[in-house]
Enzyme design. Structure first.
Site, PDB file in Angstrom:
ATOM      1  N   SER A 100     101.171 -51.738 -35.987  1.00 27.88           N
ATOM      2  CA  SER A 100     101.578 -50.332 -36.016  1.00 27.88           C
ATOM      3  C   SER A 100     103.030 -50.128 -35.592  1.00 27.88           C
ATOM      4  O   SER A 100     103.951 -50.631 -36.216  1.00 27.88           O
ATOM      5  CB  SER A 100     100.606 -49.520 -35.149  1.00 27.88           C
ATOM      6  OG  SER A 100     100.764 -48.153 -35.337  1.00 27.88           O
ATOM      7  N   ASP A 240     105.522 -44.661 -39.103  1.00 25.01           N
ATOM      8  CA  ASP A 240     105.601 -45.869 -38.277  1.00 25.01           C
ATOM      9  C   ASP A 240     105.349 -47.092 -39.154  1.00 25.01           C
ATOM     10  O   ASP A 240     105.200 -46.979 -40.373  1.00 25.01           O
ATOM     11  CB  ASP A 240     104.627 -45.797 -37.101  1.00 25.01           C
ATOM     12  CG  ASP A 240     103.173 -45.785 -37.534  1.00 25.01           C
ATOM     13  OD1 ASP A 240     102.902 -45.435 -38.699  1.00 25.01           O
ATOM     14  OD2 ASP A 240     102.294 -46.114 -36.717  1.00 25.01           O
ATOM     15  N   ASP A 242     102.941 -49.104 -39.888  1.00 26.03           N
ATOM     16  CA  ASP A 242     101.794 -49.251 -40.793  1.00 26.03           C
ATOM     17  C   ASP A 242     101.418 -47.947 -41.481  1.00 26.03           C
ATOM     18  O   ASP A 242     100.407 -47.877 -42.181  1.00 26.03           O
ATOM     19  CB  ASP A 242     100.584 -49.830 -40.055  1.00 26.03           C
ATOM     20  CG  ASP A 242      99.959 -48.857 -39.066  1.00 26.03           C
ATOM     21  OD1 ASP A 242     100.686 -47.998 -38.534  1.00 26.03           O
ATOM     22  OD2 ASP A 242      98.745 -48.961 -38.806  1.00 26.03           O
ATOM     23  N   ASP A 244     100.382 -44.958 -40.404  1.00 26.42           N
ATOM     24  CA  ASP A 244      99.295 -44.059 -39.999  1.00 26.42           C
ATOM     25  C   ASP A 244      99.772 -42.933 -39.081  1.00 26.42           C
ATOM     26  O   ASP A 244      98.972 -42.133 -38.616  1.00 26.42           O
ATOM     27  CB  ASP A 244      98.116 -44.826 -39.372  1.00 26.42           C
ATOM     28  CG  ASP A 244      98.445 -45.470 -38.030  1.00 26.42           C
ATOM     29  OD1 ASP A 244      99.616 -45.438 -37.614  1.00 26.42           O
ATOM     30  OD2 ASP A 244      97.513 -46.018 -37.394  1.00 26.42           O
TER      31      ASP A 244
END
Length: 448
Positions: A100, A240, A242, A244
């Site tokens: 992340s 960010d 990833d 999400d």
């Protein structure tokens, strides 16, 4: 949280804590737990842009194939893209390789069940029990019963076409600045917003394996704010690593965080009859101003522990369709089963279009209390929470606040940190309270 699984899957420094050997076992045992009731199960795998992604993907794939699973590699894609495609492609499980917003040396592995949701505590415990066994007693298929691997790099486009359908009209006439954190959305978000006819400016779209989240993305929105002002953009959208999370920037260069985005969505969804049970689910980290703004608009709030998995659990329990975190995880459960930065961005821009209001006006309906969050690196998170001197300073500060503000001290779910947060009527008071607690935490359990 278990021995291996934290609040968001298994995480660690790649090749040191999260080794290929461990990734192989996670693939093998995780794949078995999620697919044991299916003959020739299908498992999909996505990853972000970290240099360690290929190494961990190879090990995971090997582990999954050894159980007889058919594996489909999606390549670089966002976490919500994997969640959506797991269900859309009728896979028995989905796996995302990402840490992340964490720095490049970290990586992580998180699973999704066939319904597109993250695993339950019980499923994680079952995988952990297998990881801790001294002898691997799982079946080992041979010959034609072994799994095979294939690639489905078109999955990202299938996901984009799905979320694009959630908006009511195109974005022509709007200038949108995008920061993709050199991460999973780098090739997806610019395509999505250009396809919706927005004029776009981009940054953080040149991943090289080493630069994910480095001075860019949702944890550094001040950089995007400069681009918004320089280009005269109507809105800035920062994701960010990833994809999400979403943090936005208004047309004046002011940062609009997850609380404000949730409030804007909640108000619009209530006005258009879409907000289920007239309720938003948030965490204990949400700003007091968020709750006051909801109250002023007769919207109910439901509060959980920190972590989008806890928000999601409460949303499923109560039948709610909007929830999220100040950090930018926004969950729109009518459309997707996890926090989704690009979907949230689409909804935010759509609200601007439908209300004909600039983001500064929409966000301005919520007044944030001054807030300070300080992370303290510690030797032991559990010891910190049990320390009598730390408990005493928290009690003293709360007494002095006398209800006019709040203190929150909690461990990070993914790192050896204690987070100390305060909200108060003025920034000066807020800062003073936090620093008093931080000094005691450092003195008692601080790591060098």
């Amino acid at each position: 949280m278990g021995k291996y699984f934290g609040t968001d899957g298994v995480r660690g420094v790649a090749n040191k804590e999260l080794t290929p050997e461990l990734a192989f076992k996670i693939g093998r045992f995780g794949g078995y737990v999620l697919t044991k009731d299916t003959d020739r199960p299908k498992v999909i795998i996505g990853r972000d842009t970290r240099v360690s992604g290929h190494m961990l993907e190879g090990a995971l794939v090997a582990g999954l194939l050894s159980t007889g699973a058919e594996v489909m590699r999606l390549g670089v894609i966002s976490t919500p893209g994997v969640a959506y495609l797991t269900k859309a492609l009728d896979a028995q499980a989905g796996v995302m390789i990402s840490a992340s917003h964490n720095p490049v040396q970290d990586n992580g592995i998180k699973f999704f069940g066939s319904d597109g949701f993250k695993l339950t505590d019980e499923q994680e415990a079952e995988i952990e029990a297998l990881l801790d066994k001294e002898v691997d007693e799982l079946p080992r298929p041979t010959g034609t019963n072994l799994g095979q691997v294939s690639d489905y790099f078109e999955g990202g486009q299938k996901y984009l076409q799905y979320i694009k359908q959630t908006v009511e009209e195109d974005f022509s006439g709007l200038h949108i600045a995008l920061d993709c954190a050199h991460g999973a959305t780098s090739s997806l978000a610019p395509y999505l917003f250009a396809d919706l006819e927005a004029d776009i400016s981009t940054m953080g779209t040149s991943p090289n394996g080493m630069n994910i989240n480095e001075g860019v993305g949702s944890t550094h929105p001040e950089v995007l704010a400069e681009l918004v002002k320089e280009k005269g953009a109507d809105i800035g959208l920062a994701f960010d690593g990833d994809g999400d999370r979403l943090i936005a920037v208004d047309e004046k260069g002011n940062i609009v965080d997850g609380d404000q985005i949730m409030f804007i969505c909640a108000k619009y969804m209530k006005e258009t009859g879409q907000l289920k049970h007239n309720t938003v689910v948030s965490t204990v980290m949400s700003n007091l101003g968020f709750y006051k703004a909801l109250e002023a608009n007769n919207i109910t709030s439901d509060k959980t522990a920190v972590g989008d998995r806890y928000v999601m659990e409460e949303m499923k329990r109560g039948g709610y369709n909007l929830g999220g975190e100040q950090s930018g995880h926004i969950i729109l459960l009518d459309y997707i089963t996890t926090g989704d930065g690009m979907l949230s961005a689409l909804q935010l821009v759509n609200i601007m279009k439908m209300t004909k209001k600039p983001l500064s006006e929409l966000a301005g309906e919520m007044t944030k209390f001054p807030q300070l969050l300080v992370n303290v690196r510690v030797t032991d998170k559990k010891l910190a929470l049990e320390n009598e001197k730390i408990k005493e300073i928290i009690r003293v500060v709360e007494e002095e606040m006398n209800g006019d503000g709040r203190i929150l001290v909690r461990p990070s779910g993914t790192e050896p940190l204690i987070r100390v947060m305060a909200e108060a009527p003025t920034q000066e008071v807020c800062d003073a309270f936090v620093h008093r607690i931080v000094e005691v935490v450092k003195a008692e359990v601080g790591a060098e």
